[in-house]
Design a protein around this motif. Structure first.
Motif: not given
Length: 167
Positions: A73-99
């Motif tokens: 379960c990944v949490v990211r900040e979008v426009n100042g609000a926390a947003e969660e989503f599930v990343v499962a097998r054969d999926q991934g995520g890219f995290i820019p610097a300072d995100a």
């Protein structure tokens, strides 16, 4: 710095889990070091047991993760609000610097992820980790969390909303 012959010689890449580092219950094993890529990137395998994770944070390093087994379960900040989503097998995520981002394994099975990142993150992992073979396992103590947070801050990481996070 490794000799030029080592840097120019292709090699088999395989996880040596005996060399893994325990960081807050997550075992990280170096597959390709920053030294081998002349400080361009490093590649790691992470074994994340159920319940383990890293709270919302940011760092100056670019990061890419790809789930090989399980899910997070990944949490990211979008426009100042926390947003969660599930990343499962054969999926991934890219995290820019300072995100701002974080994750937790809410599943019942361990997750296994491949992580590629720029050099600063490897230095943090090397300093914060303890040999996995010497680790007691289980959730980290409050003292261990504080030790790792202090090292993380030294490496430019920020944990919004946490006491003494520097933010």
């Amino acid at each position: 710095m490794a000799s030029p012959a080592i840097l120019q010689t292709p090699r088999l890449v395989a996880a040596d889990r005996a060399a893994g580092q325990d960081i807050l219950g997550i075992v990280v094993t170096t597959l390709v070091s920053n030294q081998e890529t002349r400080d361009q990137f490093g590649v790691f395998e992470a074994l994340i047991p159920p319940g383990a994770g890293i709270p919302l944070h940011r760092h100056p390093d670019v990061e890419l993760f790809y789930i090989l087994e399980g899910q997070l379960c990944v949490v990211r900040e979008v426009n100042g609000a926390a947003e969660e989503f599930v990343v499962a097998r054969d999926q991934g995520g890219f995290i820019p610097a300072d995100a701002n981002h974080g994750f937790v394994n809410n599943g019942v099975a361990p997750a296994r992820a491949l992580i590629t990142c720029t050099r600063g993150l490897e230095a943090f992992l090397a300093e914060a980790g303890r040999p996995a073979k010497e680790s007691a396992g289980g959730p980290p103590t409050g003292e261990e969390v504080e030790r790792v947070l202090a090292i993380a801050r030294k490496h430019g990481q920020v944990f919004p909303g946490m006491a003494s996070s520097g933010d």
